[in-house]
Design a protein around this motif. Structure first.
Motif, PDB file in Angstrom:
ATOM      1  N   TYR A 131       0.925  -1.146   0.088  1.00  0.00           N
ATOM      2  CA  TYR A 131       0.062   0.075  -0.054  1.00  0.00           C
ATOM      3  C   TYR A 131       0.825   1.268  -0.002  1.00  0.00           C
ATOM      4  CZ  TYR A 131      -3.911   3.109   1.290  1.00  0.00           C
ATOM      5  OH  TYR A 131      -4.818   4.207   1.149  1.00  0.00           O
ATOM      6  N   THR A 132       1.907   1.359   0.553  1.00  0.00           N
ATOM      7  CA  THR A 132       2.767   2.362   0.582  1.00  0.00           C
ATOM      8  C   THR A 132       3.243   2.785  -0.778  1.00  0.00           C
ATOM      9  OG1 THR A 132       3.835   1.935   2.977  1.00  0.00           O
ATOM     10  CG2 THR A 132       5.188   3.033   1.445  1.00  0.00           C
ATOM     11  N   VAL A 135       0.481   4.412  -2.614  1.00  0.00           N
ATOM     12  CA  VAL A 135       0.608   5.974  -2.357  1.00  0.00           C
ATOM     13  C   VAL A 135       1.508   6.740  -2.848  1.00  0.00           C
ATOM     14  CG1 VAL A 135       0.509   7.533  -0.551  1.00  0.00           C
ATOM     15  CG2 VAL A 135      -0.644   5.273  -0.025  1.00  0.00           C
ATOM     16  N   MET A 149      -0.790  14.603   2.599  1.00  0.00           N
ATOM     17  CA  MET A 149      -1.419  13.630   2.528  1.00  0.00           C
ATOM     18  C   MET A 149      -0.833  12.540   2.287  1.00  0.00           C
ATOM     19  SD  MET A 149      -4.269  15.456  -0.107  1.00  0.00           S
ATOM     20  CE  MET A 149      -5.026  16.987   0.414  1.00  0.00           C
ATOM     21  N   ASP A 193       1.120  11.424   5.724  1.00  0.00           N
ATOM     22  CA  ASP A 193       0.222  11.034   6.814  1.00  0.00           C
ATOM     23  C   ASP A 193      -0.416   9.781   6.611  1.00  0.00           C
ATOM     24  OD1 ASP A 193       0.811  13.563   7.915  1.00  0.00           O
ATOM     25  OD2 ASP A 193      -1.267  14.484   7.102  1.00  0.00           O
ATOM     26  N   THR A 194      -0.479   9.380   5.274  1.00  0.00           N
ATOM     27  CA  THR A 194      -1.143   8.008   4.794  1.00  0.00           C
ATOM     28  C   THR A 194      -0.264   6.934   4.949  1.00  0.00           C
ATOM     29  OG1 THR A 194      -2.633   9.167   3.224  1.00  0.00           O
ATOM     30  CG2 THR A 194      -2.291   6.688   3.127  1.00  0.00           C
ATOM     31  N   THR A 249      -0.022   3.968   7.846  1.00  0.00           N
ATOM     32  CA  THR A 249       0.132   2.249   7.353  1.00  0.00           C
ATOM     33  C   THR A 249       1.520   1.801   7.916  1.00  0.00           C
ATOM     34  OG1 THR A 249      -0.398   2.967   5.044  1.00  0.00           O
ATOM     35  CG2 THR A 249       0.812   1.235   5.293  1.00  0.00           C
ATOM     36  N   ILE A 282      -5.346   3.772   5.564  1.00  0.00           N
ATOM     37  CA  ILE A 282      -6.467   4.799   5.430  1.00  0.00           C
ATOM     38  C   ILE A 282      -6.418   5.035   3.651  1.00  0.00           C
ATOM     39  CG2 ILE A 282      -6.843   7.255   6.133  1.00  0.00           C
ATOM     40  CD1 ILE A 282      -5.188   6.821   8.448  1.00  0.00           C
ATOM     41  N   PHE A 283      -7.738   5.410   3.320  1.00  0.00           N
ATOM     42  CA  PHE A 283      -7.760   5.261   1.959  1.00  0.00           C
ATOM     43  C   PHE A 283      -7.993   6.763   1.727  1.00  0.00           C
ATOM     44  CE2 PHE A 283      -8.918   1.093   2.791  1.00  0.00           C
ATOM     45  CZ  PHE A 283      -7.951   0.203   1.868  1.00  0.00           C
ATOM     46  N   THR A 284      -8.540   7.562   2.583  1.00  0.00           N
ATOM     47  CA  THR A 284      -8.764   9.023   2.183  1.00  0.00           C
ATOM     48  C   THR A 284      -7.811   9.816   1.280  1.00  0.00           C
ATOM     49  OG1 THR A 284     -10.249   9.161   4.023  1.00  0.00           O
ATOM     50  CG2 THR A 284      -9.855  10.942   3.101  1.00  0.00           C
ATOM     51  N   GLY A 285      -6.542   9.518   1.891  1.00  0.00           N
ATOM     52  CA  GLY A 285      -5.677  10.577   1.145  1.00  0.00           C
ATOM     53  C   GLY A 285      -5.280   9.920   0.046  1.00  0.00           C
ATOM     54  N   THR A 286      -5.269   8.633  -0.224  1.00  0.00           N
ATOM     55  CA  THR A 286      -4.964   8.045  -1.625  1.00  0.00           C
ATOM     56  C   THR A 286      -6.031   8.353  -2.332  1.00  0.00           C
ATOM     57  OG1 THR A 286      -3.862   6.157  -0.212  1.00  0.00           O
ATOM     58  CG2 THR A 286      -4.311   6.034  -2.570  1.00  0.00           C
TER      59      THR A 286
END
Length: 242
Positions: free
Chosen positions: A133-134, A137, A201, A204-205, A209, A215-219
């Motif tokens: 996920y990193t 992002v 964003m 922070d995401t 992680t 968290i999906f909001t920032g992505t």
């Protein structure tokens, strides 16, 4: 479309790999930030600054690598190669997508070096899902910034103009973010700016992680931003006359 994009991606990749010194420095220079900032800068808000700074250095690496990628297009303009590319039967947006693909690939490769060094220095990294996920992002941020960089490189007249733009944008985006300090340690006005900063964003995401929270909001925000910038870039590339 992929058949049109790949030659532009491969061309930039081969050219980059031929410059062995530039490959070495582009992979090593971000690592120096992690070592000399992550291990030496005193921080009162945490006793493990290496864990805090690693996401910031990852995003910083992608940010400046993406902005630097716009210079590739300015060189193509100055040497007359871009004019030839625009006359080819391949779609014009494939030039933009090829640049974005290469810039993102290079940024993720640099990020891998940072992650390996961070692990060696004792940073606490997430598991495989968190690492995957990193990368997502980082890719979302890189695609947005590289689309902006390539589009601005097309609009600006020469390399000097683009260098000025890159410096004007890059440093404020980095220092007005949560890369080095948290929101709680910022003055109120900077906290507002940082909260609106796409670099924050991404940081922070990734930082969430690293602590086990995906968290999906920032992505999503970065993806939407990238789609908007890319759409503008496609329009400009289609209308370009050099």
């Amino acid at each position: 479309m992929i058949s049109d994009v790949y030659p532009y991606f491969k061309r930039d990749l081969v050219e980059w790999l031929r410059g062995k010194i530039s490959v070495f420095t582009s992979l090593i220079m971000p690592a120096t930030w992690l070592v000399f900032v992550g291990l030496t800068l005193p921080a009162s808000f945490t006793d493990r600054y290496i864990d805090f700074i690693t996401p910031g250095v990852l995003v910083m690496t992608v940010l400046f690598s993406s902005l630097d990628g716009g210079a590739l297009l300015t060189y193509d303009k100055e040497f007359g190669l871009l004019t030839k590319f625009l006359t080819l039967p391949a779609s014009r947006e494939s030039i933009l997508f090829g640049k974005m693909a290469f810039i993102t690939f290079r940024g993720l490769l640099q990020s891998t070096v940072i992650l390996l060094l961070a692990l060696f220095l004792g940073a606490r990294l997430p598991g495989l899902i968190g690492l995957a996920y990193t990368y997502i992002v980082l890719a979302a941020l890189s695609l947005a910034i590289s689309a902006m960089a390539s589009t601005m490189a097309l609009l600006l007249e020469d390399h000097g103009g683009y260098s000025a733009f890159s410096g004007l944008v890059g440093m404020p985006l980095f220092f007005a973010s949560t890369a080095m300090i948290p929101y709680g340690s910022m003055p109120h006005w900077l906290r507002i700016v940082a909260s609106l900063n796409p670099v924050s964003m991404a940081i922070d995401t990734i930082r969430a992680t690293f602590t086990g929270n995906i968290i999906f909001t920032g992505t999503i925000k970065l993806t939407v931003l990238g789609a908007i910038i890319t759409g503008i870039g496609i329009y400009i590339f289609k209308k370009a006359t050099l």
